[in-house]
Scaffold this motif. Structure first.
Motif, PDB file in Angstrom:
ATOM      1  N   ASN A 102      -4.734 -33.808  14.768  1.00 36.29           N
ATOM      2  CA  ASN A 102      -5.952 -34.214  15.140  1.00 36.29           C
ATOM      3  C   ASN A 102      -6.534 -33.766  16.410  1.00 36.29           C
ATOM      4  O   ASN A 102      -6.820 -34.262  17.359  1.00 36.29           O
ATOM      5  N   SER A 103      -6.496 -32.239  16.435  1.00 34.66           N
ATOM      6  CA  SER A 103      -6.612 -32.033  17.373  1.00 34.66           C
ATOM      7  C   SER A 103      -8.655 -31.892  17.955  1.00 34.66           C
ATOM      8  O   SER A 103      -9.133 -31.784  16.429  1.00 34.66           O
ATOM      9  N   SER A 104      -9.377 -32.609  18.538  1.00 34.92           N
ATOM     10  CA  SER A 104     -10.328 -32.468  18.775  1.00 34.92           C
ATOM     11  C   SER A 104     -11.333 -31.416  18.630  1.00 34.92           C
ATOM     12  O   SER A 104     -12.463 -31.160  17.721  1.00 34.92           O
ATOM     13  N   ARG A 105     -11.227 -30.082  18.921  1.00 36.48           N
ATOM     14  CA  ARG A 105     -11.834 -28.671  18.706  1.00 36.48           C
ATOM     15  C   ARG A 105     -11.128 -28.335  17.967  1.00 36.48           C
ATOM     16  O   ARG A 105     -12.153 -27.245  17.249  1.00 36.48           O
ATOM     17  N   PHE A 106     -10.348 -28.906  17.049  1.00 38.23           N
ATOM     18  CA  PHE A 106      -9.988 -27.918  15.691  1.00 38.23           C
ATOM     19  C   PHE A 106      -9.251 -28.565  14.976  1.00 38.23           C
ATOM     20  O   PHE A 106      -7.588 -28.686  15.729  1.00 38.23           O
ATOM     21  N   PRO A 107      -8.958 -29.613  14.195  1.00 41.13           N
ATOM     22  CA  PRO A 107      -9.008 -30.487  13.723  1.00 41.13           C
ATOM     23  C   PRO A 107      -7.246 -29.391  11.609  1.00 41.13           C
ATOM     24  O   PRO A 107      -7.710 -28.738  11.907  1.00 41.13           O
TER      25      PRO A 107
ATOM     26  N   ILE B   9       7.916 -25.966  22.957  1.00 42.92           N
ATOM     27  CA  ILE B   9       7.354 -25.109  22.674  1.00 42.92           C
ATOM     28  C   ILE B   9       5.425 -26.302  22.295  1.00 42.92           C
ATOM     29  O   ILE B   9       5.560 -26.256  21.475  1.00 42.92           O
ATOM     30  N   GLN B  10       4.703 -25.343  22.382  1.00 40.92           N
ATOM     31  CA  GLN B  10       3.429 -25.649  22.071  1.00 40.92           C
ATOM     32  C   GLN B  10       3.158 -25.216  21.493  1.00 40.92           C
ATOM     33  O   GLN B  10       3.451 -24.461  20.561  1.00 40.92           O
ATOM     34  N   GLY B  11       2.519 -25.718  20.048  1.00 40.69           N
ATOM     35  CA  GLY B  11       2.593 -25.559  19.063  1.00 40.69           C
ATOM     36  C   GLY B  11       1.911 -24.444  18.394  1.00 40.69           C
ATOM     37  O   GLY B  11       1.268 -24.174  17.092  1.00 40.69           O
ATOM     38  N   ASP B  12       0.478 -24.235  18.738  1.00 51.04           N
ATOM     39  CA  ASP B  12      -0.754 -23.420  19.319  1.00 51.04           C
ATOM     40  C   ASP B  12      -0.524 -22.645  20.437  1.00 51.04           C
ATOM     41  O   ASP B  12      -1.545 -21.871  20.514  1.00 51.04           O
ATOM     42  N   GLU B  13       0.990 -21.734  19.820  1.00 49.00           N
ATOM     43  CA  GLU B  13       0.843 -20.278  20.869  1.00 49.00           C
ATOM     44  C   GLU B  13       1.677 -19.500  19.383  1.00 49.00           C
ATOM     45  O   GLU B  13       2.814 -19.369  20.291  1.00 49.00           O
ATOM     46  N   PRO B  14       1.149 -19.107  18.743  1.00 47.79           N
ATOM     47  CA  PRO B  14       2.134 -18.429  17.931  1.00 47.79           C
ATOM     48  C   PRO B  14       2.679 -17.028  18.621  1.00 47.79           C
ATOM     49  O   PRO B  14       3.661 -16.181  17.565  1.00 47.79           O
ATOM     50  N   LEU B  15       2.179 -16.668  19.727  1.00 51.26           N
ATOM     51  CA  LEU B  15       2.753 -15.451  19.853  1.00 51.26           C
ATOM     52  C   LEU B  15       3.811 -15.397  21.337  1.00 51.26           C
ATOM     53  O   LEU B  15       4.189 -14.970  22.109  1.00 51.26           O
ATOM     54  N   ILE B  16       4.193 -16.948  21.355  1.00 53.45           N
ATOM     55  CA  ILE B  16       5.266 -17.624  21.971  1.00 53.45           C
ATOM     56  C   ILE B  16       6.568 -16.138  22.571  1.00 53.45           C
ATOM     57  O   ILE B  16       6.849 -15.693  21.280  1.00 53.45           O
ATOM     58  N   HIS B  17       6.713 -15.840  23.910  1.00 57.62           N
ATOM     59  CA  HIS B  17       7.580 -15.066  24.070  1.00 57.62           C
ATOM     60  C   HIS B  17       9.168 -15.639  23.803  1.00 57.62           C
ATOM     61  O   HIS B  17       9.619 -16.405  24.614  1.00 57.62           O
TER      62      HIS B  17
ATOM     63  N   GLU C  72       9.662 -16.881  36.641  1.00 61.04           N
ATOM     64  CA  GLU C  72       9.123 -16.082  36.420  1.00 61.04           C
ATOM     65  C   GLU C  72       9.176 -14.931  34.976  1.00 61.04           C
ATOM     66  O   GLU C  72      10.212 -14.953  34.757  1.00 61.04           O
ATOM     67  N   THR C  73       8.226 -14.797  34.521  1.00 60.85           N
ATOM     68  CA  THR C  73       7.865 -14.543  33.082  1.00 60.85           C
ATOM     69  C   THR C  73       6.774 -13.087  33.028  1.00 60.85           C
ATOM     70  O   THR C  73       5.885 -14.050  33.553  1.00 60.85           O
ATOM     71  N   SER C  74       6.909 -12.462  32.063  1.00 55.34           N
ATOM     72  CA  SER C  74       5.897 -11.187  32.046  1.00 55.34           C
ATOM     73  C   SER C  74       5.308 -11.781  31.261  1.00 55.34           C
ATOM     74  O   SER C  74       3.352 -11.521  31.201  1.00 55.34           O
ATOM     75  N   TYR C  75       5.375 -12.656  30.388  1.00 55.08           N
ATOM     76  CA  TYR C  75       4.748 -13.404  29.312  1.00 55.08           C
ATOM     77  C   TYR C  75       3.736 -13.720  29.777  1.00 55.08           C
ATOM     78  O   TYR C  75       3.305 -15.172  30.769  1.00 55.08           O
ATOM     79  N   ASP C  76       2.157 -14.441  29.263  1.00 61.24           N
ATOM     80  CA  ASP C  76       1.710 -15.226  29.406  1.00 61.24           C
ATOM     81  C   ASP C  76       0.742 -15.430  28.187  1.00 61.24           C
ATOM     82  O   ASP C  76       0.449 -14.539  27.462  1.00 61.24           O
ATOM     83  N   ALA C  77       0.637 -17.158  28.106  1.00 63.78           N
ATOM     84  CA  ALA C  77       0.324 -17.477  26.733  1.00 63.78           C
ATOM     85  C   ALA C  77      -0.633 -17.305  26.562  1.00 63.78           C
ATOM     86  O   ALA C  77      -1.555 -17.157  27.167  1.00 63.78           O
ATOM     87  N   VAL C  78      -0.914 -16.898  25.474  1.00 60.27           N
ATOM     88  CA  VAL C  78      -2.123 -16.727  24.003  1.00 60.27           C
ATOM     89  C   VAL C  78      -2.577 -18.000  23.390  1.00 60.27           C
ATOM     90  O   VAL C  78      -1.760 -17.334  22.308  1.00 60.27           O
ATOM     91  N   GLY C  79      -3.026 -18.935  23.250  1.00 57.60           N
ATOM     92  CA  GLY C  79      -2.937 -20.245  22.971  1.00 57.60           C
ATOM     93  C   GLY C  79      -4.257 -20.481  21.996  1.00 57.60           C
ATOM     94  O   GLY C  79      -5.213 -19.422  22.550  1.00 57.60           O
ATOM     95  N   VAL C  80      -3.861 -20.641  20.795  1.00 57.27           N
ATOM     96  CA  VAL C  80      -5.994 -21.252  19.731  1.00 57.27           C
ATOM     97  C   VAL C  80      -6.037 -22.292  20.119  1.00 57.27           C
ATOM     98  O   VAL C  80      -5.631 -23.679  19.734  1.00 57.27           O
ATOM     99  N   ASP C  81      -6.756 -22.735  20.573  1.00 60.30           N
ATOM    100  CA  ASP C  81      -7.080 -23.896  20.929  1.00 60.30           C
ATOM    101  C   ASP C  81      -8.707 -23.875  20.375  1.00 60.30           C
ATOM    102  O   ASP C  81      -8.944 -24.852  19.641  1.00 60.30           O
ATOM    103  N   VAL C  82      -9.580 -23.322  19.595  1.00 58.38           N
ATOM    104  CA  VAL C  82     -10.707 -22.785  19.022  1.00 58.38           C
ATOM    105  C   VAL C  82     -10.423 -22.153  17.676  1.00 58.38           C
ATOM    106  O   VAL C  82      -9.647 -21.046  17.735  1.00 58.38           O
ATOM    107  N   PRO C  83     -11.491 -22.172  16.167  1.00 61.35           N
ATOM    108  CA  PRO C  83     -11.313 -21.495  15.439  1.00 61.35           C
ATOM    109  C   PRO C  83     -11.447 -20.018  15.847  1.00 61.35           C
ATOM    110  O   PRO C  83     -10.664 -19.640  15.227  1.00 61.35           O
ATOM    111  N   GLU C  84     -11.808 -19.277  16.665  1.00 60.75           N
ATOM    112  CA  GLU C  84     -12.602 -17.988  17.237  1.00 60.75           C
ATOM    113  C   GLU C  84     -11.766 -17.328  18.066  1.00 60.75           C
ATOM    114  O   GLU C  84     -11.416 -15.952  18.045  1.00 60.75           O
ATOM    115  N   ASP C  85     -10.651 -18.220  18.459  1.00 62.68           N
ATOM    116  CA  ASP C  85      -9.031 -17.715  18.882  1.00 62.68           C
ATOM    117  C   ASP C  85      -7.939 -17.254  18.140  1.00 62.68           C
ATOM    118  O   ASP C  85      -7.060 -16.046  17.862  1.00 62.68           O
ATOM    119  N   ILE C  86      -8.203 -17.503  16.577  1.00 62.88           N
ATOM    120  CA  ILE C  86      -7.260 -16.942  15.210  1.00 62.88           C
ATOM    121  C   ILE C  86      -7.623 -15.044  15.335  1.00 62.88           C
ATOM    122  O   ILE C  86      -6.355 -14.936  15.535  1.00 62.88           O
TER     123      ILE C  86
END
Length: 241
Positions: A12-17, A95-103, A216-230
């Motif tokens: 139950n994500s408020s912005r993306f169930p 590990i965040q479940g909304d970061e499908p690009l996790i390094h 320190e890492t060069s990876y920058d999180a790209v998360g999915v918060d809303v459907p448009e992020d897909i």
């Protein structure tokens, strides 16, 4: 020492169930995260922590391991702690479940640091490249000492550069490694004053004297918060795969 990667996957994500089940190039998002964590050279076991039967079934369908948790948890840390109470392990990596690009390399580096510092929480930072991000309160910043221990986390610009010297600013990434004892103790502590002000639960650890190492890492999180992020994630995957 047994190292377990835990992927919280709340329905139950408020912005993306139903976000963990969102299709990304033919796979549910939670599967992309799971596969990247499983590719780590230093993770012994990977578990998805969920509160919903549909997510549980999706994980079982792709051959993953899942632990059901309460629907009432207020934070991911609370969900992690419930899983810790049910399974064996010495170090647990959230590990965040909304970061499908996790390094995967970043996960490896965090675990390696955790094994060298078995009493510390370990997290990560990446360099910020523009002042707009430095001043954005939605981007959490971190400063650390010369031994890579966190001094403070804030939504504000830290440090304030009064002298106008050349300086690097760092974004905090939401991935944590916890020793079993620390995560168990942490969730039983009351909210701390700075945590309430900044709305950052990691400050509860600092205010109670826990050590947090920051790699320190060069990876920058790209998360999915809303459907448009897909679409954004799929475009990146199309380039990297």
């Amino acid at each position: 020492m047994k190292v377990v990667g835990i992927i919280p996957a709340r329905y139950n994500s408020s912005r993306f169930p139903g976000k963990p089940l969102a299709d990304i190039l033919g796979k549910p998002m939670v599967q992309h995260v799971f596969e990247r964590v499983r590719a780590s050279q230093v993770i012994d076991d990977v578990v998805v922590a969920t509160d919903h039967e549909d997510i549980k079934q999706a994980v079982l369908d792709f051959g993953g391991r899942v632990v059901m948790t309460s629907e009432d948890h207020e934070t991911g840390s609370d969900r992690i702690a419930e899983v810790v109470s049910k399974i064996e392990g010495d170090i647990f990596v959230n590990i965040q479940g909304d970061e499908p690009l996790i390094h995967t390399g970043t996960i490896d580096k965090i675990v390696e640091t955790a094994l060298e510092n078995p009493e510390s929480v370990v997290t990560a930072k990446t360099k910020l490249e523009n002042m707009e991000d430095v001043q954005d309160p939605n981007i959490v910043k971190v400063i650390a000492d010369r031994k890579d221990s966190a001094i403070y986390f804030s939504r504000s610009q830290i440090p304030y550069n009064r002298s106008k010297e050349a300086i690097n600013y760092y974004k905090h990434l939401g991935i944590y490694s916890y020793p079993r004892e620390v995560i168990t103790q942490f969730v039983d502590l009351p909210q701390s004053p700075l945590e309430r002000v900044e709305v950052l639960e990691q400050l509860r650890l600092l205010e109670n004297g826990y050590s947090i190492k920051v790699i320190e890492t060069s990876y920058d999180a790209v998360g999915v918060d809303v459907p448009e992020d897909i679409q954004k994630v799929e475009n990146i995957m199309g380039v990297t795969q």
